[in-house]
Design a protein around this motif. Structure first.
Motif, mmCIF file in Angstrom:
data_model
loop_
_atom_site.group_PDB
_atom_site.id
_atom_site.type_symbol
_atom_site.label_atom_id
_atom_site.label_comp_id
_atom_site.label_asym_id
_atom_site.label_seq_id
_atom_site.Cartn_x
_atom_site.Cartn_y
_atom_site.Cartn_z
ATOM 1 N N UNK A 237 0.857 -1.184 0.000
ATOM 2 C CA UNK A 237 0.000 0.000 0.000
ATOM 3 C C UNK A 237 0.895 1.236 0.000
ATOM 4 N N UNK A 238 0.816 2.025 -1.076
ATOM 5 C CA UNK A 238 1.700 3.183 -1.233
ATOM 6 C C UNK A 238 0.919 4.488 -1.129
ATOM 7 N N UNK A 239 1.667 5.577 -0.892
ATOM 8 C CA UNK A 239 1.049 6.894 -0.717
ATOM 9 C C UNK A 239 1.212 7.729 -1.978
ATOM 10 N N UNK A 240 0.216 8.581 -2.222
ATOM 11 C CA UNK A 240 0.323 9.513 -3.333
ATOM 12 C C UNK A 240 -0.978 9.672 -4.083
ATOM 13 N N UNK A 241 -1.060 10.740 -4.875
ATOM 14 C CA UNK A 241 -2.232 10.990 -5.713
ATOM 15 C C UNK A 241 -2.158 10.090 -6.940
ATOM 16 N N UNK A 242 -3.146 9.249 -7.113
ATOM 17 C CA UNK A 242 -3.114 8.243 -8.175
ATOM 18 C C UNK A 242 -3.048 8.856 -9.571
ATOM 19 N N UNK A 243 -3.741 9.967 -9.787
ATOM 20 C CA UNK A 243 -3.780 10.548 -11.124
ATOM 21 C C UNK A 243 -2.501 11.313 -11.433
ATOM 22 N N UNK A 244 -2.053 12.147 -10.509
ATOM 23 C CA UNK A 244 -0.867 12.970 -10.789
ATOM 24 C C UNK A 244 0.438 12.270 -10.447
ATOM 25 N N UNK A 245 0.392 11.335 -9.474
ATOM 26 C CA UNK A 245 1.634 10.647 -9.055
ATOM 27 C C UNK A 245 1.387 9.166 -8.830
ATOM 28 N N UNK A 246 1.041 8.429 -9.879
ATOM 29 C CA UNK A 246 0.829 6.982 -9.690
ATOM 30 C C UNK A 246 2.127 6.325 -9.237
ATOM 31 N N UNK A 247 2.028 5.472 -8.223
ATOM 32 C CA UNK A 247 3.219 4.877 -7.613
ATOM 33 C C UNK A 247 3.626 3.554 -8.243
ATOM 34 N N UNK A 248 2.703 2.882 -8.878
ATOM 35 C CA UNK A 248 3.030 1.581 -9.465
ATOM 36 C C UNK A 248 3.349 1.780 -10.949
ATOM 37 N N UNK A 249 4.587 2.176 -11.207
ATOM 38 C CA UNK A 249 5.013 2.488 -12.572
ATOM 39 C C UNK A 249 6.385 1.902 -12.853
ATOM 40 N N UNK A 250 6.682 1.793 -14.122
ATOM 41 C CA UNK A 250 8.027 1.464 -14.591
ATOM 42 C C UNK A 250 8.363 2.538 -15.609
ATOM 43 N N UNK A 251 9.111 3.523 -15.146
ATOM 44 C CA UNK A 251 9.334 4.693 -15.992
ATOM 45 C C UNK A 251 8.039 5.475 -16.110
ATOM 46 N N UNK A 252 7.622 5.730 -17.359
ATOM 47 C CA UNK A 252 6.351 6.416 -17.592
ATOM 48 C C UNK A 252 5.283 5.433 -18.073
ATOM 49 N N UNK A 253 5.449 4.174 -17.651
ATOM 50 C CA UNK A 253 4.473 3.136 -18.011
ATOM 51 C C UNK A 253 3.859 2.585 -16.728
ATOM 52 N N UNK A 254 2.545 2.470 -16.710
ATOM 53 C CA UNK A 254 1.875 1.936 -15.534
ATOM 54 C C UNK A 254 2.065 0.428 -15.441
ATOM 55 N N UNK A 255 2.262 -0.057 -14.208
ATOM 56 C CA UNK A 255 2.231 -1.497 -13.999
ATOM 57 C C UNK A 255 0.800 -1.985 -14.201
#
Length: 810
Positions: A237-255
């Motif tokens: 469970x990670x912190x952050x705004x999902x739209x502006x700062x999605x945490x589950x990413x690889x570079x600029x690609x969403x997991x």
């Protein structure tokens, strides 16, 4: 005695009372849930040396108990929690609530007393024997608190919690089953306190890998604690705004994930503030700047792998709003991503009263998708305080209908994409366009009003009743003319005719027999409740079987029958099963003596009292109520005591009647009245004076008779008291003589089966009363024709004219 769900609820909510005055629910929930967390992990660490949570010296709940009464109690609490946090890498998770905050908790003695009382309440709970892993007792209590916190927090702070009933719907329609493998993944981009993710995890008994993101720091901490309390400490469970700062990413690609569920905040206006990268989420269109509903939906869609499935709660407006949202909706439908839409009742959610819907996305086989399965479930709910709530039957019906794609009139249908794309609809998904869920209009038949007779159309609408009672229609109605029928009995006799119908008795017997067969099929399973029983699996098995058995029965809605079982399960049987699991059948049936402290803490009402006054001993019977013991073993004694009660009541009525007759002005008992009242003391005093003064003999006789009546009543009441006391003592003694077989019989047959049977039969009886009311309505509506009314009016007018003529008025 095992800790019951109801006792746990009572203690937790009492703990809220200790804090409610100093802060609002959005603040004090952090204190309560932190204490719940510390108490639970401390107890579990005592019972399980391999517990995932390390409880270090100086960091346990026992250390909190030791701080009771200390002037520095708030500071000591903070240090204890810090030690526990440091030992488990839970800094900024369990230590957000400041137990030394004088503004919230008071200064000096006030804080000292408040926190001491609070820790005392929690110290009475014992989770060492809790089977929360299999039964989720603690999870239920957590939901209980979340629901109350959300209710009290109001619009501004109710978004951290998705109602458990709605969560269950999403968890089941998204496609997770008992066959889902542990390495599959589920993701919630706006996870709040984690309740929705946990409901999904509960649908996957083999386990599932959990991912979530939450923007609010305090709510994120709640989610982390919630995961640990439910045995999902490894959830990411990670912190952050999902739209502006999605945490589950690889570079600029969403997991991407196998499943996703979400209950994002509705219609966020500032969703794009600070947005730098769209991560390819808006390939089907950019949502409007002032409404973020589709931003969350598109984020979820992009976060699914090639066969991923999702269920997202959004306001109804996403189904029909125009402009940019209409373009996105059209493209998603053309791609085949939208598998289904479920319309929910209004006022389900905390923070808003508007209607919402569930949009089910499915990338698997999207290319070949030719329709959208729609359900309008807006009518299925129960009022619960100031909110609406889905019942067990509503949840089961939605899930059954959606997973099996069952078309139901005025409820569900598969809508072809060609119909949605038709120019008259133009990809508008507003449910009323495709499902008319309104009740049929009750049409007044002018021809019947003019010429009499009940329209056959209205009788045909009652076909469910005629299927259940095949001969009843012919018994109650006869042809009048084509399309119309007459009652064969007077309207006032309809109820008696139906209730005395052999078919009504046969139907009631069939219902009772079906329940008996169902219970008999599961009796052995219920007899074998042990510490290893999984209550949720147990109720799911027997509940589904009850549904299946009643599905072919005409007239009865099997989901109404199912609701009777589930309501009783939640009210009573769940607690019964839990204490049987923990204490065994015989141990669970033992009377529990209520001490003064227990009685004050849980406000328990005793089930049985032996003795009186200061020597009275109060008992609570958690599993086997005394009434069951009395009914099975002391029916004769109960009847004798009831006869004595009747005799005492008769003696009391005789006094009332005698006083009413003679205690009037100038009556024989007037001299014994005081402020319009009379009793034995007043009557005796007046009799003494009357005899001394040589008063009227009739008055003396009346007073003497009244005192005799009072004496007779006293003797009768004493006999009742003695009989009840003897019966209570015999009942208490009988508990000690019960064998395990006796207890099973009392619980299974006399308690559970009897109550469930009565509840199901009440459903059948209420439907019969509905039929009676409808026939009464139709009979009264068309009994008098317009011609008959007109003739009566003419007759009355003629009589009135004659009266005027006789009076000389012309």
């Amino acid at each position: 005695m095992a800790l019951k769900k109801t006792d746990l609820y009572s203690s937790l909510w009492k703990s809220c009372d200790e804090l409610r005055g100093g802060m609002d629910a959005g603040q004090y929930k952090d204190y309560i849930l932190t204490l719940l967390f510390v108490k639970y992990v401390s107890d579990k660490a005592k019972a399980d040396l391999d517990s995932l949570i390390d409880v270090p010296p100086g960091g346990s709940f026992d250390d909190m108990v030791a701080a009771k009464g200390d002037k520095e109690i708030g500071d000591r609490f903070n240090k204890i929690i810090s030690r526990l946090a440091d030992a488990n890498d839970l800094r900024n998770v369990i230590d957000l609530a400041d137990f030394n905050d004088e503004e919230k908790l008071g200064k000096g003695k006030e804080m000292q007393d408040r926190l001491s009382k609070l820790v005392t309440i929690f110290s009475d709970l014992d989770f060492r024997g809790s089977r929360a892993e299999g039964d989720d007792l603690l999870g239920d209590a957590y939901e209980y608190l979340m629901r109350h916190f959300a209710t009290e927090s109001g619009k501004s702070k109710g978004q951290f919690y998705t109602p458990a009933e709605v969560s269950r719907v999403l968890a089941r329609v998204v496609g997770i089953t008992k066959d889902t493998s542990q390495d599959q993944t589920v993701y919630d981009p706006t996870c709040g306190s984690g309740s929705l993710l946990l409901k999904v995890a509960a649908e996957a008994p083999r386990g599932i890998t959990i991912y979530g993101q939450e923007k609010d720091n305090a709510t994120w901490a709640l989610s982390k604690m919630n995961m640990i309390l439910h045995g999902n400490a490894d959830a990411d469970i990670l912190k952050g705004d999902t739209i502006t700062s999605p945490q589950f990413t690889k570079g600029h690609v969403l997991e991407t994930f196998d499943f996703a569920v979400a209950n994002p905040p509705f219609s966020v206006k500032s969703w794009s503030n600070g947005l730098e990268h769209d991560y390819g989420r808006f390939e089907y269109g950019r949502p409007p700047e002032k409404n973020g509903d589709y931003a969350f939906l598109l984020h979820v869609l992009k976060s699914l792998n090639s066969t991923g499935k999702a269920a997202v709660i959004l306001p109804h407006g996403v189904l029909f709003r125009g402009n940019a949202e209409a373009d996105i909706r059209r493209r998603l439908l053309k791609q085949g991503f939208v598998k289904g839409i479920i319309g929910l009742p209004v006022n389900l959610f905390y923070g808003t009263g508007i209607a919402a819907c569930v949009i089910v996305l499915d990338k698997e086989n999207a290319v070949g998708r030719t329709g959208v399965f729609m359900i309008d479930a807006s009518k299925g709910f129960i009022k619960d305080g100031n909110k609406n709530r889905l019942r067990s039957q509503d949840i089961h019906k939605i899930v059954d209908t959606f997973t099996r794609q069952i078309p139901i009139d005025r409820y569900s249908r598969m809508v072809p994409l060609s119909e949605i794309a038709d120019p008259k609809n133009d990809y508008n998904l507003n449910l009323p366009r495709y499902i008319d869920s309104s009740e049929p209009e009750d049409i007044q038949d002018l021809h019947a009003h003019l010429h009499g007779g009940i329209p056959d159309r209205d009788l045909d609408a009652l076909s469910g009743y005629w299927d259940a009672f095949p001969r009843l229609r012919a018994q109650l109605f006869q042809p009048n003319r084509p399309g119309y029928s007459d009652l064969t009995v007077d309207v006032s006799e309809v109820q008696q005719a139906i209730l005395e119908s052999p078919e009504f008795d046969e139907f009631t017997d069939e219902v009772g027999e079906l329940v008996a067969e169902w219970f008999g099929a599961h009796r052995e399973r219920l007899e074998e409740i042990t510490a290893d029983t999984l209550p949720n699996d147990l109720i799911a098995t027997i509940g589904d079987d009850l549904l299946a058995r009643f599905k072919p029965v005409p007239l009865l809605d099997e989901y109404d029958v199912y609701e009777q079982l589930m309501t009783y399960w939640h009210d009573t049987v769940h607690d019964d099963v839990f204490i049987i699991m923990n204490d065994g059948w015989k141990g669970a049936a033992e009377p529990r003596r209520i001490t003064v402290d227990q009685g004050r803490r849980f406000s328990e009402t005793p089930d049985l009292v032996v003795g009186s006054g200061r020597s009275a001993v109060k008992y609570k019977m958690d599993l086997v109520p005394p009434a069951l013991i009395v009914a099975r073993y002391f029916a004769k004694e109960r009847a004798e005591a009831d006869a004595l009660v009747t005799a005492a009541e008769d003696a009391g009525r005789e006094i009332e009647e005698y006083v009413e007759e003679h205690a009037v002005e100038d009556g024989l008992l007037a001299g014994a009245m005081d402020d319009d009242k009379i009793n034995k003391v007043l009557a005796s005093a007046r009799l003494k004076v009357a005899r001394h003064e040589g008063a009227d003999a009739d008055e003396v006789a009346a007073l003497t008779h009244l005192i005799k009546l009072y004496n007779a009543e006293a003797v009768a009441k004493k006999a009742v008291k003695e009989a009840e006391a003897a019966l209570n003592l015999a009942t208490l003694k009988k508990y000690g003589d019960l064998t395990e077989t006796d207890v099973r019989t009392l619980v299974l047959d006399d308690k559970w089966r009897t109550v469930i049977t009565a509840r199901v039969e009440s459903v059948a009886e209420s439907l019969t009363l509905t039929l009676i009311e409808r026939i009464h309505e139709l009979g009264r509506r068309y009994t008098e024709t317009a011609g008959a009314i007109e003739a009566e009016l003419e007759a009355v007018s003629a009589r009135l004219a004659d009266h005027f003529a006789a009076m000389g008025v012309r």
